[in-house]
Design an enzyme around this catalytic site. Structure first.
Site, PDB file in Angstrom:
ATOM      1  N   ARG A  63     -18.259  -0.705  12.289  1.00  0.00           N
ATOM      2  CA  ARG A  63     -19.297  -1.442  11.579  1.00  0.00           C
ATOM      3  C   ARG A  63     -19.575  -2.800  12.227  1.00  0.00           C
ATOM      4  NH1 ARG A  63     -19.654  -1.481   5.570  1.00  0.00           N
ATOM      5  NH2 ARG A  63     -17.426  -1.822   5.560  1.00  0.00           N
ATOM      6  N   CYS A  83      32.730  -4.090   7.777  1.00  0.00           N
ATOM      7  CA  CYS A  83      34.013  -4.279   8.461  1.00  0.00           C
ATOM      8  C   CYS A  83      34.918  -5.309   7.780  1.00  0.00           C
ATOM      9  CB  CYS A  83      33.778  -4.676   9.917  1.00  0.00           C
ATOM     10  SG  CYS A  83      33.019  -6.313  10.060  1.00  0.00           S
ATOM     11  N   LYS A  95     -13.130  -1.027  -7.981  1.00  0.00           N
ATOM     12  CA  LYS A  95     -11.804  -1.044  -7.358  1.00  0.00           C
ATOM     13  C   LYS A  95     -10.718  -1.061  -8.425  1.00  0.00           C
ATOM     14  CE  LYS A  95     -11.439  -2.937  -3.088  1.00  0.00           C
ATOM     15  NZ  LYS A  95     -11.267  -4.066  -2.170  1.00  0.00           N
ATOM     16  N   LYS A 118     -13.005   5.762  -2.667  1.00  0.00           N
ATOM     17  CA  LYS A 118     -13.163   4.762  -1.611  1.00  0.00           C
ATOM     18  C   LYS A 118     -11.906   4.810  -0.740  1.00  0.00           C
ATOM     19  CE  LYS A 118     -14.498  -0.091  -1.154  1.00  0.00           C
ATOM     20  NZ  LYS A 118     -13.426  -0.506  -0.251  1.00  0.00           N
ATOM     21  N   CYS A 172      31.561  -9.187   5.818  1.00  0.00           N
ATOM     22  CA  CYS A 172      30.649  -8.096   6.149  1.00  0.00           C
ATOM     23  C   CYS A 172      31.000  -6.892   5.278  1.00  0.00           C
ATOM     24  CB  CYS A 172      30.778  -7.744   7.624  1.00  0.00           C
ATOM     25  SG  CYS A 172      29.973  -6.203   8.058  1.00  0.00           S
ATOM     26  N   GLU A 182     -17.674   8.894  -5.077  1.00  0.00           N
ATOM     27  CA  GLU A 182     -16.756   9.293  -3.999  1.00  0.00           C
ATOM     28  C   GLU A 182     -15.582   8.326  -3.969  1.00  0.00           C
ATOM     29  OE1 GLU A 182     -19.728   8.782  -0.971  1.00  0.00           O
ATOM     30  OE2 GLU A 182     -19.575  10.880  -0.363  1.00  0.00           O
ATOM     31  N   ASP A 238       0.575  25.645  12.791  1.00  0.00           N
ATOM     32  CA  ASP A 238       0.380  24.637  13.829  1.00  0.00           C
ATOM     33  C   ASP A 238       0.783  25.177  15.204  1.00  0.00           C
ATOM     34  OD1 ASP A 238      -0.454  23.024  11.846  1.00  0.00           O
ATOM     35  OD2 ASP A 238       1.247  21.634  11.908  1.00  0.00           O
TER      36      ASP A 238
HETATM   37 ZN   LIG Z   1      30.672  -6.121  10.198  1.00  0.00          ZN
END
Ligand SMILES: [Zn+2]
Length: 675
Positions: free
Chosen positions: A135, A410, A313, A114, A407, A112, A32
């Protein structure tokens, strides 16, 4: 010195060759970086010799000037939709109908994959790409030529000799490769924005961009799978058409297969089901087409779709697994999001261990318990999500999911604001990490080298407690961290140093104030001009700013009066981060103070957004329409009705060079540090 025209021609040929090797042959022979080097040399040469730029030069892929809207175009041959089915029996019925029309002759089929993308038609005249259209309703679609040109796998010019009068319409699919989709979503999530739903929506959104530069940055790809108007006549054999496409340098769908009869068709469908999940792009089925174009002609179409094609499908893969636990992830604003910790399972080709449960409402809706067997699916086969639980499999010891009272980071008491749970501790380390990540991300302070894991390390080590601490980091601090070499440490410091000159609006957006994104931050910066003025602003004064309502005004006000907000700003000031913006109302010194400026036509050095931002930064107002109040018009190439109106009204018109002169060297890149 070599002749620049010759060198340009050689470079273009080289680049086109490598595009073909990469996209059509899937066997690149250079890195690249080497590719980028060739492209850069071409860009530089074309800049020095603008008269040698041609529309089919690979440099034109970076995206031209933004457009105002999409023109509707009529398809020379309608783009019909394809009948589809989830049932193998229906594919056999299709074959029976085909044979009836063809007098019981066994036709051959081409299969092919899809591709899950956006169907387009590419029109080449004399070998040159002249039109790309979606389309639409099948008869009329949108002209997306400028955007299509940015897609490297779409040749701007077909290889080989094509007569001047030749017309080749190639039908195919534009799509977003999985890796690109994942990358964009990572960035969106890092910025605290909603991730894109699936690659198909992402592709549609990208093609609708009015600024082709945005489209170019999204790295879409293209595979051909059909033909429209072709003259002179194409070969009767579709398999040969695919071969012809390759010769022209157009990539067609990989894994296409030939089948001599319906049994081979069914076998191919079953075989592809195993290949499908390993592909780097999404497919949702297999398209079965009659190989001979003459037979297609005889089969004709119904009002909706051709009789010579059907799509099988594959059903979305649903996989059961067990919910082992639910963890709560703390966001930058303190919101706790429940995340399902799953027994690892393979879904559509990747191992899934976690899935977001969004919020407590979703948990209640699914009636989900820890220990439950859950059914997992991938949304657009990329983001895993839990569809439902299997209630009959619930074990006796299944545990109901309740939001935590503390929490997880904490251990402070959380607050409930249904359906959300929030940690309101301003010193919560999990929130701090998210806030620091946000502050450093691209649209805010853009401290590129301060990545996710480094932020974790810095917060865990206690080296970063506030935004300001980032600017206090020393080489020895960084070297005290695990796996940090001197070279990368100094790169990090360099990247932090560069962020010192970010303008006020970037800093404001980085503070993570609720409801304040980049646009609001820019409005605030231009209105108040400094952090100090913002800190002193009342809710009423904030509410006066255009585009800011009382909810947002209150959030901003509360942030700057909160101990945490005040502390963050004071600390930033101590380390010298206190950018200012000259306010146009106060100063008459800005070059465009008090002026209303309209930009029209195509400019060479600026995108529309860039020039408008520059006008605003220099005190002016960028307007979209010409009136008597317009101070002057900047007219680029191909300026149309606005230029005419300016002339009629006697509004002064200047060109891009004159504009650049008036700006006095303030370029778009450094416009942020003008003041
Ligand atoms: Zn906290």
């Amino acid at each position: 010195m070599t002749d620049p025209a010759k060198r340009i021609a050689t470079l273009r040929e080289e680049i086109q060759k490598h595009d073909r090797l990469y996209y059509v042959e899937a066997s690149p022979i250079i890195s690249d970086q080497e590719y980028d080097r060739l492209m850069q040399e071409l860009i530089d040469l074309e800049k020095a010799h603008p008269e040698l730029v041609t529309p089919d030069s690979p440099t034109q892929r970076v995206g031209g000037a933004p457009i105002k809207g999409f023109r509707t175009v009529e398809h020379a041959v309608p783009m019909m939709s394809i009948d589809n089915t989830y049932d193998e029996g229906a594919v056999r019925d299709f074959d029976r109908r085909v044979r009836e029309v063809l007098g019981n002759k066994h036709p051959e089929y081409v299969l092919e994959p899809k591709i899950d993308g956006i169907a387009v038609s590419l029109r080449y005249e004399g070998g040159e790409l002249v039109l790309a259209a979606t389309r639409g309703d099948g008869r009329r679609g949108d002209d997306i030529t400028e955007n299509a040109k940015t897609i490297r796998s779409i040749p701007l010019k077909l290889r080989g000799e094509l007569s001047a009068g030749s017309v080749v319409e190639i039908r195919g699919e534009i799509f977003m490769p999985n890796a690109v989709f994942a990358h964009i979503n990572q960035e969106l999530v890092a910025r605290g924005e909603e991730p894109l739903k699936n690659p198909r929506n992402a592709t549609a959104g990208t093609l609708k961009q009015l600024d082709p530069k945005v489209t170019a940055s999204r790295k879409l790809a293209f595979f051909a799978h059909g033909l429209g108007e072709v003259s002179p006549e194409p070969p009767d054999d579709y398999w040969q058409w695919l071969e012809q496409l390759r010769k022209w340098g157009v990539p067609s769908t990989p894994h296409a297969m030939l089948a001599k009869n319906i049994d081979e068709v069914i076998a191919a469908i079953e075989k592809f089901a195993r290949v499908r999940p390993t592909l780097p792009f999404l497919t949702d089925g297999m398209v079965v087409k009659v190989r001979s174009l003459a037979q297609r002609e005889r089969l004709g179409t119904t009002s909706k779709s051709p009789r010579w094609v059907i799509a099988f499908k594959y059903p979305a893969e649903q996989v059961p697994t067990i919910l082992r636990d639910v963890t709560w992830q703390v966001g930058k604003g303190g919101t706790l999001t429940p995340v399902a910790e799953l027994e690892p399972v393979l879904v559509a080709g990747t191992t899934v261990k976690r899935a977001s449960l969004h919020n407590i409402e979703q948990i209640q809706r699914l009636d989900i318990h820890i220990g439950d067997t859950v059914i997992l699916e991938k949304a657009g086969e990329v983001i895993p999500y839990i569809v439902r639980v299997v209630p009959e499999s619930r074990p006796a010891d299944a545990v109901a999911i309740t939001p935590p009272e503390k929490c997880p980071s904490c251990q402070q008491q959380v607050e409930f604001e249904s359906p959300f749970v929030r940690c309101i501790n301003p010193e919560c380390p999990a929130q701090l990490k998210e806030r620091i990540r946000w502050f450093c991300s691209r649209n805010q302070m853009n401290i590129e080298r301060l990545g996710e894991s480094l932020v974790d390390q810095l917060v865990d080590a206690g080296l970063v407690k506030t935004f300001a601490d980032i600017f206090r980091l020393k080489l020895e601090d960084l070297l005290s961290l695990e796996r940090m070499a001197t070279k990368s440490a100094s790169n990090v410091l360099e990247s932090i140093q560069a962020a010192r000159s970010r303008p006020l609006d970037r800093l404001l957006a980085g503070l993570g104030i609720r409801h304040v994104g980049n646009t609001t931050a820019r409005d605030l910066a231009n209105h108040f001009g400094s952090l100090e003025a913002l800190q002193n602003a009342t809710i009423e004064q904030l509410d006066e700013v255009e585009g800011i309502d009382v909810v947002v005004a209150t959030a901003i006000h509360d942030f700057f009066r909160s101990p945490a907000g005040r502390h963050a700003v004071e600390e930033l000031r101590k380390v010298g981060i206190d950018p200012k913006v000259e306010i146009k109302a106060v100063s008459g010194n800005a070059p465009f103070a008090g002026q209303t400026i309209v930009v029209t036509g195509t400019l060479k050095s600026y995108s529309r957004t860039e020039i408008e931002e520059l006008i605003v930064r220099l005190g002016g107002k960028a307007s979209g329409s010409v009136s008597k109040k317009t101070s002057f018009v900047v007219a680029g190439e191909n300026a149309g009705s606005k230029l005419q109106k300016a002339t009629e009204l006697g509004v002064p018109v200047i060109d891009e060079e004159e504009f650049t002169r008036r700006v006095g060297g303030a370029s778009k890149q450094d416009s942020g540090s003008l003041f």
